[in-house]
Write an enzyme that holds these catalytic residues in place. Structure first.
Site, mmCIF file in Angstrom:
data_model
loop_
_atom_site.group_PDB
_atom_site.id
_atom_site.type_symbol
_atom_site.label_atom_id
_atom_site.label_comp_id
_atom_site.label_asym_id
_atom_site.label_seq_id
_atom_site.Cartn_x
_atom_site.Cartn_y
_atom_site.Cartn_z
ATOM 1 N N ARG A 41 6.387 8.289 -4.542
ATOM 2 C CA ARG A 41 5.259 7.627 -3.871
ATOM 3 C C ARG A 41 4.533 6.734 -4.870
ATOM 4 O O ARG A 41 4.148 7.182 -5.957
ATOM 5 C CB ARG A 41 4.265 8.612 -3.266
ATOM 6 C CG ARG A 41 3.123 7.857 -2.555
ATOM 7 C CD ARG A 41 2.244 8.714 -1.693
ATOM 8 N NE ARG A 41 1.365 7.854 -0.892
ATOM 9 C CZ ARG A 41 0.861 8.166 0.282
ATOM 10 N NH1 ARG A 41 1.134 9.319 0.810
ATOM 11 N NH2 ARG A 41 0.079 7.321 0.932
ATOM 12 N N ASP A 69 3.661 2.564 -0.926
ATOM 13 C CA ASP A 69 2.221 2.435 -0.651
ATOM 14 C C ASP A 69 1.543 1.502 -1.652
ATOM 15 O O ASP A 69 1.973 1.393 -2.805
ATOM 16 C CB ASP A 69 1.584 3.843 -0.716
ATOM 17 C CG ASP A 69 0.220 3.884 -0.043
ATOM 18 O OD1 ASP A 69 -0.129 2.937 0.686
ATOM 19 O OD2 ASP A 69 -0.511 4.874 -0.257
ATOM 20 N N LEU A 92 25.915 2.123 0.918
ATOM 21 C CA LEU A 92 24.569 2.707 1.038
ATOM 22 C C LEU A 92 24.153 2.919 2.504
ATOM 23 O O LEU A 92 24.372 2.042 3.338
ATOM 24 C CB LEU A 92 23.570 1.748 0.372
ATOM 25 C CG LEU A 92 22.090 2.075 0.519
ATOM 26 C CD1 LEU A 92 21.721 3.275 -0.338
ATOM 27 C CD2 LEU A 92 21.248 0.866 0.111
ATOM 28 N N GLY A 106 -1.802 -3.240 0.462
ATOM 29 C CA GLY A 106 -3.125 -3.774 0.782
ATOM 30 C C GLY A 106 -3.967 -3.916 -0.475
ATOM 31 O O GLY A 106 -4.579 -4.970 -0.708
ATOM 32 N N HIS A 120 1.806 -7.231 1.992
ATOM 33 C CA HIS A 120 2.947 -6.744 2.775
ATOM 34 C C HIS A 120 4.179 -7.621 2.526
ATOM 35 O O HIS A 120 5.302 -7.120 2.439
ATOM 36 C CB HIS A 120 2.597 -6.695 4.271
ATOM 37 C CG HIS A 120 1.547 -5.665 4.590
ATOM 38 N ND1 HIS A 120 1.637 -4.358 4.161
ATOM 39 C CD2 HIS A 120 0.379 -5.749 5.291
ATOM 40 C CE1 HIS A 120 0.569 -3.682 4.589
ATOM 41 N NE2 HIS A 120 -0.211 -4.507 5.261
HETATM 42 C C1 IPE Z 1 1.867 6.002 4.113
HETATM 43 O O1 IPE Z 1 0.887 5.159 3.608
HETATM 44 C C2 IPE Z 1 2.751 5.284 5.053
HETATM 45 C C3 IPE Z 1 3.570 4.203 4.482
HETATM 46 C C4 IPE Z 1 3.662 3.888 3.222
HETATM 47 C C5 IPE Z 1 4.331 3.470 5.432
HETATM 48 P P1 IPE Z 1 -0.601 5.137 4.202
HETATM 49 O O2 IPE Z 1 -1.334 4.150 3.393
HETATM 50 O O3 IPE Z 1 -0.563 4.933 5.660
HETATM 51 O O4 IPE Z 1 -1.079 6.633 3.917
HETATM 52 P P2 IPE Z 1 -2.527 7.236 3.790
HETATM 53 O O5 IPE Z 1 -3.285 6.826 5.002
HETATM 54 O O6 IPE Z 1 -3.139 6.690 2.540
HETATM 55 O O7 IPE Z 1 -2.291 8.703 3.691
HETATM 56 C C1 IPE Z 2 1.720 0.444 2.522
HETATM 57 O O1 IPE Z 2 0.660 -0.266 2.013
HETATM 58 C C2 IPE Z 2 2.351 -0.246 3.713
HETATM 59 C C3 IPE Z 2 2.024 0.391 5.001
HETATM 60 C C4 IPE Z 2 1.385 1.497 5.172
HETATM 61 C C5 IPE Z 2 2.474 -0.325 6.193
HETATM 62 P P1 IPE Z 2 -0.827 -0.089 2.575
HETATM 63 O O2 IPE Z 2 -1.044 -1.108 3.625
HETATM 64 O O3 IPE Z 2 -1.088 1.311 2.963
HETATM 65 O O4 IPE Z 2 -1.651 -0.463 1.281
HETATM 66 P P2 IPE Z 2 -2.977 0.241 0.764
HETATM 67 O O5 IPE Z 2 -2.697 1.710 0.678
HETATM 68 O O6 IPE Z 2 -4.040 -0.080 1.749
HETATM 69 O O7 IPE Z 2 -3.217 -0.373 -0.574
HETATM 70 MG MG MG Z 3 -1.781 2.931 1.963
#
Ligand code: IPE
Ligand code: IPE
Ligand code: MG
Length: 236
Positions: free
Chosen positions: A179, A15, A126, A18, A32
């Site tokens: 996480r 996570d 793996l 973004g 990404h």
């Molecule tokens: C969880 O992240 C899913 C992935 C990392 C693929 P999100 O960014 O979607 O989770 P929330 O919305 O903050 O819980």
């Molecule tokens: C995790 O990063 C990737 C996916 C959920 C696809 P995010 O896109 O959730 O990034 P943040 O949480 O907005 O920073």
């Molecule tokens: Mg996220």
């Protein structure tokens, strides 16, 4: 690092892509892309360490709620990355599988996934599980539907029976779940399988998560006492 205490299965909620981009005034796409590069490095490290299974949460079933352009970008990146890594999986003996609800994936991506899964199924290094369009509740609902469709008698419904109906059938439960990005929640990841997992939360955003930090997470895991409901630690 002692081999015997290295987790067999590590799950990672990748996570923060973004936020990583937004902090730099870049479009989320850049985050990404960096995230993919990081995943490659972490897969390589897990491979070298002899980790048996690495599960990477790439796209949750709730992520379908995101704006269409972001979904297209992520799906495009996933497809390009899988096409690019296919040979690497073959060369290295990596077994690739996807967990999640495939119904919403494009036909092309689904076919590509099936091809890579088939071509790598007998690989023994793996096992790389990629969670795409994955939700733990959705996985459980699909398992319950299988129970009913297969007319499994009530007395045969055991933990083992349910585990075998999940997308992760045959895969040991993760001992360690990581996480990144500072959020301290599961976001629907491996709900059944994480019943006794150890959790490692770090504020590091996924594009900044280095192999050194993976080692730190494993060292931290090694210092935990795992009791599984008993009074002293035991192996399971
Ligand atoms: C969880 O992240 C899913 C992935 C990392 C693929 P999100 O960014 O979607 O989770 P929330 O919305 O903050 O819980
Ligand atoms: C995790 O990063 C990737 C996916 C959920 C696809 P995010 O896109 O959730 O990034 P943040 O949480 O907005 O920073
Ligand atoms: Mg996220």
């Amino acid at each position: 690092m002692q081999k015997r205490t290295i987790p067999r299965h590590i799950g990672i909620i990748m996570d923060g892509n973004g936020r990583w981009a937004e902090m730099r005034g870049l479009p989320r796409l850049e985050g990404h892309k960096r995230g993919v590069a990081r995943a490659r490095e972490i897969i390589e490290t897990a491979y070298r360490m002899g980790i048996e299974v690495l599960t990477l949460y790439a796209f949750s079933i709730e992520n379908w709620r995101r704006p269409n352009d972001e979904i297209s970008i992520i799906m495009g990146l996933l497809e390009d990355t899988l096409k690019g890594e296919f040979n690497v999986f073959i060369e290295k003996g990596i077994r690739f599988r996807v967990i999640g609800n495939r119904e919403r994936l494009s036909g092309e991506l689904r076919k590509l996934i099936e091809l890579i899964e088939r071509s790598t199924e007998s690989n023994s290094k793996l096992t790389l599980q990629c969670a795409i369009s994955y939700g733990g509740r959705d996985e459980l609902i699909r398992a319950i539907k299988k129970l009913i469709n297969f007319k499994i008698p009530v007395h045969e419904i055991t933990e083992d029976c349910i585990s075998k109906l999940l997308d992760t059938a045959g895969i040991p439960d993760p001992e360690l779940l990581i996480r990144t990005s500072g959020e301290q929640r599961l976001s629907n990841f491996l709900l059944w399988q994480s019943a006794y997992s150890e959790f490692y939360f770090t504020p590091t955003l996924w594009p900044d998560f280095t192999k050194e930090e993976l080692l730190e997470a494993i060292y931290d895991y090694q210092s935990r006492e795992r009791r599984f409901g008993n009074v002293c630690s035991q192996s399971r």
